[in-house]
Design an enzyme around this catalytic site. Structure first.
Site, PDB file in Angstrom:
ATOM      1  N   LYS A  54      -7.579   4.705   6.315  1.00 35.09           N
ATOM      2  CA  LYS A  54      -8.513   3.687   5.801  1.00 35.09           C
ATOM      3  C   LYS A  54      -9.422   3.182   6.929  1.00 35.09           C
ATOM      4  O   LYS A  54     -10.627   3.000   6.746  1.00 35.09           O
ATOM      5  CB  LYS A  54      -7.733   2.522   5.172  1.00 35.09           C
ATOM      6  CG  LYS A  54      -7.072   2.902   3.857  1.00 35.09           C
ATOM      7  CD  LYS A  54      -6.132   1.837   3.318  1.00 35.09           C
ATOM      8  CE  LYS A  54      -5.442   2.345   2.043  1.00 35.09           C
ATOM      9  NZ  LYS A  54      -4.485   1.411   1.453  1.00 35.09           N
ATOM     10  N   GLN A  98      -1.477  -3.805   3.674  1.00 37.24           N
ATOM     11  CA  GLN A  98      -0.862  -2.595   3.137  1.00 37.24           C
ATOM     12  C   GLN A  98       0.499  -2.924   2.529  1.00 37.24           C
ATOM     13  O   GLN A  98       1.328  -3.590   3.141  1.00 37.24           O
ATOM     14  CB  GLN A  98      -0.721  -1.541   4.257  1.00 37.24           C
ATOM     15  CG  GLN A  98      -0.213  -0.189   3.784  1.00 37.24           C
ATOM     16  CD  GLN A  98      -1.173   0.560   2.860  1.00 37.24           C
ATOM     17  OE1 GLN A  98      -2.392   0.335   2.893  1.00 37.24           O
ATOM     18  NE2 GLN A  98      -0.644   1.420   2.014  1.00 37.24           N
ATOM     19  N   ASP A 121      -8.943  -4.814  -2.534  1.00 37.01           N
ATOM     20  CA  ASP A 121      -7.927  -4.001  -3.232  1.00 37.01           C
ATOM     21  C   ASP A 121      -7.925  -4.309  -4.735  1.00 37.01           C
ATOM     22  O   ASP A 121      -7.367  -3.544  -5.522  1.00 37.01           O
ATOM     23  CB  ASP A 121      -6.523  -4.364  -2.699  1.00 37.01           C
ATOM     24  CG  ASP A 121      -5.975  -3.313  -1.738  1.00 37.01           C
ATOM     25  OD1 ASP A 121      -6.302  -2.127  -1.919  1.00 37.01           O
ATOM     26  OD2 ASP A 121      -5.209  -3.695  -0.836  1.00 37.01           O
TER      27      ASP A 121
HETATM   28  N1  GUN Z   1       0.172   0.719  -1.013  1.00 32.91           N
HETATM   29  C1  GUN Z   1       0.012   1.809  -1.807  1.00 32.91           C
HETATM   30  N2  GUN Z   1      -1.242   1.846  -2.317  1.00 32.91           N
HETATM   31  C2  GUN Z   1      -1.888   0.762  -1.837  1.00 32.91           C
HETATM   32  C3  GUN Z   1      -3.210   0.267  -1.984  1.00 32.91           C
HETATM   33  O1  GUN Z   1      -4.057   0.823  -2.702  1.00 32.91           O
HETATM   34  N3  GUN Z   1      -3.489  -0.878  -1.298  1.00 32.91           N
HETATM   35  C4  GUN Z   1      -2.562  -1.532  -0.542  1.00 32.91           C
HETATM   36  N4  GUN Z   1      -2.931  -2.651   0.061  1.00 32.91           N
HETATM   37  N5  GUN Z   1      -1.328  -1.096  -0.380  1.00 32.91           N
HETATM   38  C5  GUN Z   1      -0.999   0.051  -1.023  1.00 32.91           C
END
Ligand code: GUN
Length: 292
Positions: A54, A98, A121
């Site tokens: 990311k 995350q 998100d």
């Molecule tokens: N853990 C698994 N997928 C995601 C996501 O799309 N965003 C976040 N913040 N954590 C995750």
């Protein structure tokens, strides 16, 4: 019949190039650089690789990436305080914590601390609620990316029967909502661990989204000829032949499903690149809103 592979990397590259253009324009016209803060607590190997991807993608798009790594021992209060600081940091337009966070921290408390206008998100109750009632909001990244992938496969979603397997807050529930909105107009069946005979539903489906977190959840004998399959699973299975000792597989059995489906996403290289792309899309959108 052998289904075509839906190349998530190709679609992601197209969309990221448009996003990078948008970032350049925002810099030139308004002097604003979209900023994304990515917080990781602990060192779960899968999470480390996701957040690294990311951060790299946001830098490549020309954004400011603030990388925050915290030890497993971080308290809920410390994490919530950090999120609140970022809420009022003018250089930051998107905040991502995350998931999963360590067990001693409530993910609900952390998500609730994120300002909805920086919740790229799309996880806060405000954005989830707005999505449900069709108001402007940040759409959750994986579900939004799934819609883009189905469209990219060439399938017209309108009027189709979509079966979603899995009812997580991150994927299953929101993608069911997005598919049933007026714009996409699919008829949706949401299957989960309480569903008695999943294959009864999948055999009727034009589109199948499998997000169950378990390999071999969907096999070729469970699907209709010509269905589009979107595989959201990322499972590490032991594989002594590889140097890492494991390989990544999805929730669908690619070999049997690809023989029956008209199109299917691979793992890796299917949904993952789109999740990151839609995160960049939301971060740019947030920065544009801040510029208004
Ligand atoms: N853990 C698994 N997928 C995601 C996501 O799309 N965003 C976040 N913040 N954590 C995750």
């Amino acid at each position: 019949m052998s289904g075509k592979i839906i190349d998530g990397k190709e679609l992601a590259a197209q969309l990221r190039s448009e996003i990078a253009d948008g970032v350049s324009r925002l810099k030139e016209e308004k002097g604003i650089v979209p900023g994304l803060a990515v917080i990781l607590v602990g060192d779960n190997p899968a999470s480390v690789s996701y957040v690294t991807a990311k951060e790299k993608a946001s830098q490549e798009a020309g954004m400011y990436s603030k990388e925050i790594r915290l030890p497993e021992s971080t308290t809920e209060q410390e994490l919530v305080s950090l999120v609140k600081e970022l809420n009022s940091d003018p250089l930051i337009h998107g905040i991502l914590v995350q998931l999963p966070v360590p067990k001693h921290i409530s993910d609900k408390a952390v998500i609730n601390a994120i300002a909805p206008e920086k919740d790229v998100d799309g996880f806060t109750p405000v954005n989830v609620g707005k999505m449900l009632i069709g108001e402007e909001c940040f759409l959750p990244c994986t579900p939004h990316g799934i819609i883009k992938l189905i469209e990219f496969s060439g399938m017209d979603i309108r009027g189709k029967h979509a079966v979603v397997i899995g009812r997580s807050n991150i994927v299953g529930k929101p993608v069911a909502v997005l598919l049933s909105r007026k714009e996409t107009n699919a008829t949706v069946t949401l299957c989960h661990t309480g569903t008695k005979d999943i294959s009864k539903f999948t055999k009727e489906a034009d589109i199948i989204i499998v997000a169950a977190g378990r390999p071999m959840t969907l096999t070729g004998d469970m699907i209709k000829e010509g269905a589009v399959v979107i595989d959201v699973g990322v499972n590490r299975v032991p594989c002594p032949e590889t140097t890492r000792g494991y390989k990544l597989v999805g929730d669908a059995d690619f070999e049997s499903c690809s023989k029956v489906a008209s199109a299917i996403t691979p793992v890796p290289g299917g949904v993952g690149p789109l999740t990151i792309t839609m995160l960049l899309f939301n971060t740019l959108e947030s920065a544009k809103r801040a510029a208004r």
